[in-house]
Design an enzyme around this catalytic site. Structure first.
Site, PDB file in Angstrom:
ATOM      1  N   CYS A 130       0.801  -1.263   0.020  1.00  0.00           N
ATOM      2  CA  CYS A 130      -0.101   0.024  -0.154  1.00  0.00           C
ATOM      3  C   CYS A 130       0.707   1.205  -0.093  1.00  0.00           C
ATOM      4  CB  CYS A 130      -1.026   0.068   1.192  1.00  0.00           C
ATOM      5  SG  CYS A 130      -2.196   1.214   1.043  1.00  0.00           S
TER       6      CYS A 130
ATOM      7  N   HIS B  62      -3.521  -4.966   0.367  1.00  0.00           N
ATOM      8  CA  HIS B  62      -2.794  -5.674   1.521  1.00  0.00           C
ATOM      9  C   HIS B  62      -2.885  -7.035   1.682  1.00  0.00           C
ATOM     10  CE1 HIS B  62      -2.600  -1.735   3.986  1.00  0.00           C
ATOM     11  NE2 HIS B  62      -3.454  -1.395   3.161  1.00  0.00           N
TER      12      HIS B  62
ATOM     13  N   GLU C 237      -1.373  -9.156   2.996  1.00  0.00           N
ATOM     14  CA  GLU C 237      -1.330  -9.670   4.427  1.00  0.00           C
ATOM     15  C   GLU C 237      -2.826 -10.289   5.081  1.00  0.00           C
ATOM     16  OE1 GLU C 237      -1.555  -5.408   5.273  1.00  0.00           O
ATOM     17  OE2 GLU C 237      -0.748  -6.676   3.921  1.00  0.00           O
TER      18      GLU C 237
END
Length: 570
Positions: A395, A524, A526
């Protein structure tokens, strides 16, 4: 009762905290939910937060940890990430509620006249709205068990009506419908050298005073809770000794499901809720074999690899909870043990960057907002690019990589983001016109899951097994200004992922003949990494970092060739 709800069909497990917050109610609840899921039962978690915010989007990471974004765009508590990872399922806004949401719904009903002129009160209207939310989730998910985590601790003023709603729920649903779990903390003062249970006793007594009789007690502690302490808690709480569980610190949260099974808590829940007839033993055997295979790989992954996380919230680890977990998943997939070096970029300079990053084998610049620490991040990115250190920008890290490349390779002096410098000479990162039209803090964010087209023949295509399109989750408002895309690409930057219908760049990379692993994404990744399905971007980073670590160890021996030269700045 919402339409389609059948009393008695869905059971409920309520998890409360005592003594202090932050003990891991979400970890315990999700682990217990996984035990039930492995038995072939359908489970649905929900987190009930006491704060008046509508969602978690405007909360400071220093105060509340990371903001976890669901696929439907809901910004929520980090515990929802724990549930998604442990249960390997995508959740929605139905799985998260705040007092702000509850009160908003009550007041909207009052304005519509839904209460038929009655004075609106905490009981039955506010508690009734809580029960409605839980039953709506039960209907939508067709769950055998809904796991309800109450945020904060017993005794918090903002949680009182949640606790009362759970008491009413158990009364209305009838016998064998609800299981109450108290998560508490066992103190062990260093000066005494022994565990003390008094604080836990008083916390559970407070819960009893609210009309809740726990059937299971989970004891958080640094070391295994002694039998003496567990006996005291059993005596003062009316909970059988075999249901007072030691949830002490362990190597990984993914070990806790087996800890629960070993203590027999999964069987206790089945007995309390009378669900034995719904269990699929064959499915449980297969699920446990798969999970234990992951645990075995986790324990056998011992070769160290150091990843530097360069950000401005590094003093609070919960700010990057999902990244920490994604690194563990990717490390296990690569057979290495990831060690994290936390690097605060607020004071980073060109003079200190080499020393600060000397020991790392890979670098992550994570998401963030605002000006503080940005120049330090750009300095770290330049060092990673010029010295061929594996890099993943997430990001904000994607945006900073564009700025660094524009300045130091393309020669665009003054290149920056309008978030950092509104009047910068070269706004390579800016809010796109369609985003500017949306008003309100957080209102102009691109949130949730979106499809991303992958450019064939790129590293991204390789990472995603040549899939033409993938789904990623986003939380940002600034983009690469389309006016600069041609210039950036002409100087060697590759945009390997974009929005399907707009010139919005979502993934960038450098060719592998230039850099072993230099990848950034507006998304993102993750947020969608799971133990059994680690995210490809993290797997690629750790693979490249492991190769660098192996080369570094081998290079300590004389006579080995040096690495090829990196892409140079102008």
């Amino acid at each position: 009762m919402p339409a389609g709800y059948k009393p008695g069909r869905t059971k409920f497990v309520f998890v409360f905290g005592t003594v202090m917050s932050g003990l891991g109610k979400g970890i315990f609840s999700s682990s217990l939910a996984k035990c039930m899921q492995d038995k072939g039962l359908t489970v649905a978690p929900i987190k009930l937060e006491g704060y008046l915010n509508i969602d978690s989007g405007t909360l400071n990471p220093y105060r509340h940890g990371e903001v976890f974004v669901l696929d439907d765009g809901m910004e929520c508590d980090m515990d929802l990430g724990t549930y998604e990872r442990m249960l390997d399922q995508d959740l929605s806004r139905l799985n998260f509620s705040t007092s702000g949401q509850i009160f908003t719904r009550v007041l909207e009903k009052e304005r519509r006249g839904s209460y038929l002129g009655r004075d609106v009160q905490m009981i039955p209207h506010v508690t009734g709205e809580v029960k409605t939310r839980l039953r709506e989730l039960a209907v939508a998910s067709h769950a055998d068990i809904v796991f309800v985590e109450i945020g904060g601790t017993v005794g918090d003023v903002e949680n009182a009506y949640y606790i009362e709603a759970t008491r009413e729920m158990a009364f209305e649903e009838g016998p064998d419908s609800c299981c109450f779990v108290a998560l508490t903390y066992i103190l062990e003062p260093a000066t005494l050298g022994e565990q003390k249970s008094k604080a836990a006793q008083l916390g559970i007594r407070r819960l009893l005073g609210e009309g809740i009789q726990p059937q299971i007690i989970a004891c958080r502690a640094h070391r295994p809770v002694t039998r003496k302490v567990r006996e005291k808690l059993a005596m003062y709480s009316n909970v059988p000794m075999d249901r007072v569980f030691s949830m002490h610190d362990c190597e990984s949260v993914y070990l806790i499901p087996e800890m629960l099974r070993g203590a027999g808590l999964d069987l206790a829940v089945l007995d309390i809720l009378k669900l034995n007839d719904r269990v699929d033993r064959e499915a449980e055997t297969k699920a446990r074999q798969v999970w234990n295979g992951y645990i075995t790989r986790l324990k056998e992954a011992t070769r160290p690899v150091t990843i530097g996380i360069t950000g401005k919230y590094t003093s609070v680890r919960d700010s990057y909870a999902s990244i920490i977990q994604a690194l563990e998943h990717a490390g296990t997939a690569n057979g290495v043990r990831v060690q994290i070096d936390w690097i605060d970029t607020s004071e980073m300079t060109e003079k200190t960057v080499a020393e600060s990053l000397r020991h790392v084998h890979g670098i992550i610049v994570p998401g963030g907002f605002g000006v503080r620490g940005t120049e330090g991040k750009i300095t770290c990115i330049r060092h990673a690019r010029e010295n061929r250190i594996p890099y993943l920008g997430i990001c904000y890290g994607f945006q900073m990589a564009v700025i660094e490349f524009a300045r130091n390779v393309c020669g665009l002096d003054g290149a920056s983001s309008t978030e950092i410098e509104p009047d910068c000479a070269q706004p390579v990162i800016d809010i796109l016109p369609e985003q500017k039209q949306i008003e309100g803090l957080g209102g102009n964010m691109r949130l949730g899951g979106r499809d991303v087209q992958i450019r064939p023949g790129t590293l991204a295509a390789k990472l995603f097994n040549n899939a033409p399109e993938v789904r990623l989750r986003f939380r940002h408002r600034y983009e690469v200004d389309p006016r600069y895309i041609a210039t950036l690409e002409a100087h060697g930057l590759v945009f390997s992922g974009k929005a399907p219908d707009y010139p919005i760049m979502q993934i960038l990379e450098l060719p592998q003949d230039v850099h072993p692993y230099f990848v950034g994404t507006q998304a993102h990744p993750e947020l969608t990494s799971r133990p059994l399905r680690p995210h490809p971007m993290f797997v690629g980073l750790i693979r490249a970092a492991a190769e660098r670590a192996a080369h570094a160890r081998a290079a300590q021996r004389p006579g080995l060739p040096t690495a090829s030269q990196p892409l140079q700045s102008r």
